[in-house]
Write an enzyme that holds these catalytic residues in place. Structure first.
Site, short mmCIF file in Angstrom:
data_model
loop_
_atom_site.label_atom_id
_atom_site.label_comp_id
_atom_site.label_asym_id
_atom_site.label_seq_id
_atom_site.Cartn_x
_atom_site.Cartn_y
_atom_site.Cartn_z
N CYS A 45 8.35 18.21 -8.27
CA CYS A 45 9.08 16.95 -8.37
C CYS A 45 10.55 17.26 -8.64
O CYS A 45 10.86 18.02 -9.57
CB CYS A 45 8.50 16.12 -9.51
SG CYS A 45 9.50 14.69 -9.94
N HIS A 66 0.81 -1.22 0.00
CA HIS A 66 0.00 0.00 0.00
C HIS A 66 0.85 1.27 0.00
O HIS A 66 0.34 2.35 0.29
CB HIS A 66 -0.95 0.01 1.20
CG HIS A 66 -2.09 -0.97 1.07
ND1 HIS A 66 -2.91 -1.32 2.12
CD2 HIS A 66 -2.53 -1.67 0.00
CE1 HIS A 66 -3.81 -2.20 1.70
NE2 HIS A 66 -3.60 -2.44 0.43
N GLY A 94 -2.71 -9.12 12.39
CA GLY A 94 -3.18 -7.78 12.71
C GLY A 94 -3.84 -7.05 11.57
O GLY A 94 -3.61 -5.86 11.37
N THR A 95 -4.70 -7.76 10.84
CA THR A 95 -5.44 -7.08 9.78
C THR A 95 -6.91 -7.49 9.83
O THR A 95 -7.23 -8.63 10.14
CB THR A 95 -4.82 -7.32 8.38
OG1 THR A 95 -5.65 -6.72 7.38
CG2 THR A 95 -4.63 -8.78 8.06
N SER A 96 -7.78 -6.50 9.53
CA SER A 96 -9.23 -6.72 9.69
C SER A 96 -9.83 -7.54 8.55
O SER A 96 -10.98 -7.94 8.64
CB SER A 96 -9.94 -5.37 9.78
OG SER A 96 -9.69 -4.63 8.60
#
Ligand code: OAD
Length: 235
Positions: free
Chosen positions: A136, A109, A175-177
Site C-alpha cells: 500500500c 460494487h 441491463g441487470t439480471s
C-alpha cells in the site's frame, strides 16, 4: 411525465455488453470454469489470491480496448440536461459511464481502476496489473486488493442510494439480471416510496414482475429512445 422530478437509474452489466464487456450470467458467463459467485468472495481471496487478482487484472486490462456505447452516452446526456435530482447507481466496475460524461454517479460494487488496502482501508487509483501482496503506498503493508465489493461484503454508498430512492419519482433499471441483492431489491424500495418503475433489459429478468413497465431489447437502442422521450418533455 410532468410530475417526474427525481430519477434514480440502476445499471448492470447489460449496459456495457454492446461495448464488448462480458456479462456475468448467461452464455459465456463462466470464467476459467468458475462461476462469478465462487471467485468474487473474501474466502476465495484468502484461499487463492492469485486467481482472484488475475480475474480482475483481466477485466482492468480489457478497459483499454472498450469504449462507451450509445446507452452510456444517452445517460450522460440526460445527466447533463436533467434539472431535477438524478442519481445513476451502477453495479458495473468498468469506467464507461464516467468516460461517457456521467457525473451524478456512484459505483456500488467498486471500481476496477481502484485498489483498496485491506490493512488501512485507503484507496489508490490503479491502472495496471495488481499482484497479490502489493504494498500500500499509504501504510506500506503488502495488502492491496481490488477495490471490488465481494459477495458477502457491504456495497458502497448505500446511504446515498437509499436517500435517493426515498425521494425518487421514477426508478429505471437497465441491463441487470436482478439476481444480486441489495440492488435487485431497489425496485421494491422505490415502489414503496411511490416511484414509477421502468425496466429496460434484453430479456425478462428475475425482477421483471416488480416493474410497472418492462421494455425488452438492447440497451444501445432502448436507452437513447427513453432518454429522448424524457428530453422532449423537457422542451
Ligand atoms: P448479469 O450478467 O447478471 O446480468 C446482465 C443482464 O443484462 C441480463 O439480464 C441480460 O439479459 C442483460 N443484457 C445482456 N445484454 C444486454 C444488452 N445489450 N442490453 C440490455 N440488457 C442486456 O449482470 P448484473 O445484473 O450486472 O457483482 O450482475 C450483478 C452483479 O453480479 C455484478 O455487479 C457483479 C456480479 O457478480 C460484483 O462484481 C460484486
Amino acid at each position: 411525465m410532468a410530475d417526474i422530478r427525481n430519477i434514480v437509474i440502476l445499471t448492470g452489466a447489460g449496459v456495457s455488453a454492446e461495448s464488448g464487456v462480458a456479462t456475468f450470467r448467461g452464455p459465456g458467463g463462466l470464467w476459467e470454469g468458475h462461476r462469478v459467485e465462487n471467485v468474487c468472495t473474501p474466502q476465495a481471496l484468502f484461499r487463492d489470491p492469485e486467481l482472484v487478482h488475475r480475474f480482475y487484472d483481466e477485466r482492468r486490462a480489457k478497459l483499454a480496448s472498450v469504449e462507451p456505447n450509445a446507452a452510456h452516452r444517452a445517460l450522460a446526456r440526460l445527466d447533463q440536461k436533467w434539472p431535477g435530482e438524478l442519481l445513476l447507481v451502477t453495479q458495473n466496475v468498468d469506467d464507461l459511464h464516467e468516460r461517457a460524461g456521467s457525473q451524478r454517479l456512484v459505483h456500488m460494487h467498486g471500481e476496477l481502476k481502484s485498489a483498496l488496502c485491506a490493512a488501512c482501508g485507503n484507496r489508490t487509483d490503479w491502472e495496471d496489473a495488481l499482484p497479490p501482496e502489493t504494498e500500500c503506498p499509504d501504510c506500506g503493508t503488502p495488502a492491496l486488493r481490488p477495490d471490488i465489493v465481494f459477495f458477502g461484503e457491504m456495497p458502497y454508498h448505500m446511504d446515498v442510494i437509499e436517500r435517493a430512492l426515498a425521494r425518487a419519482d421514477l426508478f429505471v433499471s437497465i441491463g441487470t439480471s436482478g439476481a444480486v441483492y441489495p440492488a435487485a431489491g431497489f425496485v421494491q424500495t422505490a415502489r414503496h416510496y411511490g416511484a414509477a418503475t421502468l425496466e429496460l433489459n434484453l430479456d425478462p429478468s428475475e425482477a421483471s414482475a416488480w416493474f410497472g413497465e418492462s421494455r425488452m431489447g438492447p440497451a444501445g437502442t432502448l436507452v437513447p429512445a427513453w432518454v429522448d422521450s424524457l428530453n422532449r418533455n423537457l422542451g
